[in-house]
Design a protein around this motif. Structure first.
Motif, PDB file in Angstrom:
ATOM      1  N   ASP A  49       1.697   1.839  -5.861  1.00  0.00           N
ATOM      2  CA  ASP A  49       1.866   3.226  -5.408  1.00  0.00           C
ATOM      3  C   ASP A  49       0.989   4.194  -6.203  1.00  0.00           C
ATOM      4  OD1 ASP A  49       2.955   5.018  -3.551  1.00  0.00           O
ATOM      5  OD2 ASP A  49       4.491   5.671  -4.972  1.00  0.00           O
ATOM      6  N   LYS A  50      -0.240   3.777  -6.484  1.00  0.00           N
ATOM      7  CA  LYS A  50      -1.207   4.619  -7.195  1.00  0.00           C
ATOM      8  C   LYS A  50      -1.986   5.456  -6.185  1.00  0.00           C
ATOM      9  CE  LYS A  50      -1.911   1.434 -11.054  1.00  0.00           C
ATOM     10  NZ  LYS A  50      -2.926   0.639 -11.784  1.00  0.00           N
ATOM     11  N   PRO A  51      -2.521   6.605  -6.585  1.00  0.00           N
ATOM     12  CA  PRO A  51      -3.304   7.439  -5.683  1.00  0.00           C
ATOM     13  C   PRO A  51      -4.551   6.727  -5.146  1.00  0.00           C
ATOM     14  CG  PRO A  51      -2.664   8.686  -7.618  1.00  0.00           C
ATOM     15  CD  PRO A  51      -2.319   7.245  -7.890  1.00  0.00           C
ATOM     16  N   ASN A  78       0.859   8.364  -1.444  1.00  0.00           N
ATOM     17  CA  ASN A  78      -0.239   8.137  -2.381  1.00  0.00           C
ATOM     18  C   ASN A  78      -1.619   8.166  -1.722  1.00  0.00           C
ATOM     19  OD1 ASN A  78       0.375   5.618  -1.020  1.00  0.00           O
ATOM     20  ND2 ASN A  78      -0.922   4.583  -2.525  1.00  0.00           N
TER      21      ASN A  78
END
Length: 190
Positions: free
Chosen positions: A105-107, A155
């Motif tokens: 769930d990282k950008p 994200n």
């Protein structure tokens, strides 16, 4: 940032430099290219035709070697467009890196044809997003819903092409949590 030969010049250069300008360290990688080698870029111009005009852009130097990069060491991912995504999506190491950012769930910021890589990685199901209009059937087939504007969904921040940079980069900086402090600038007479 994952780049490749004939990626769109502005979609590589502008976010690379903009992210650095506000204090982020950016590593640009390309499969089969070592740190210091270059990729050739293409400039896409929109002149009212059914699609864009493509001309040769700059040489862009990759700043890290993809085989040495561990995605878990990075906070975010940028996937530029152009023609590069159509062949970059064939590299399992690219798809694995993309999957890591979504699983954690990282950008992620993707623009133009960049979402072709996301579709190939199987990470778009349930997202609302945009891409270059010609990519719409491909991303919808991957399970997302199409929006005709710069879009942030969780994200993921997406845009159609480089004319969207101001809004796309601003939304990505928001997702990153980047705070920009504006200081007073003294006049030359002071």
């Amino acid at each position: 940032m994952i780049v490749g030969d004939f990626g769109e010049d502005y979609e590589i250069m502008v976010p690379f430099q903009a992210l650095q300008a506000v204090g982020h360290e950016v590593h640009a990688v390309c499969p089969e290219k070592e740190e210091g080698e270059t990729v050739k870029t293409a400039i896409h111009d929109f002149r009212g035709d059914q699609t864009y005009l493509e001309e040769r852009g700059h040489d862009f130097q990759v700043t890290a070697t993809m085989a040495d990069v561990e995605p878990s060491d990075y906070d975010a991912l940028v996937v530029p467009g152009g023609r590069a995504p159509e062949y970059l999506r064939g590299y399992e190491e690219v798809l694995d890196a993309v999957r890591h950012f979504f699983e954690a769930d990282k950008p992620v910021a993707a623009i133009c044809h960049g979402p072709q890589i996301l579709a190939a990685a199987g990470v778009l199901d349930g997202y609302e997003m945009t891409a270059y209009p010609a990519v719409q059937p491909e991303v919808e087939a991957a399970g997302c819903s199409w929006v005709d504007e710069v879009t942030t969904d969780g994200n993921l921040v997406t845009a159609q092409a480089w004319p969207d940079h101001p809004e796309w980069i601003a939304q990505f900086l928001d997702v990153l949590g980047t705070e920009i402090e504006h200081g007073a600038v003294a006049a030359a007479d002071d």
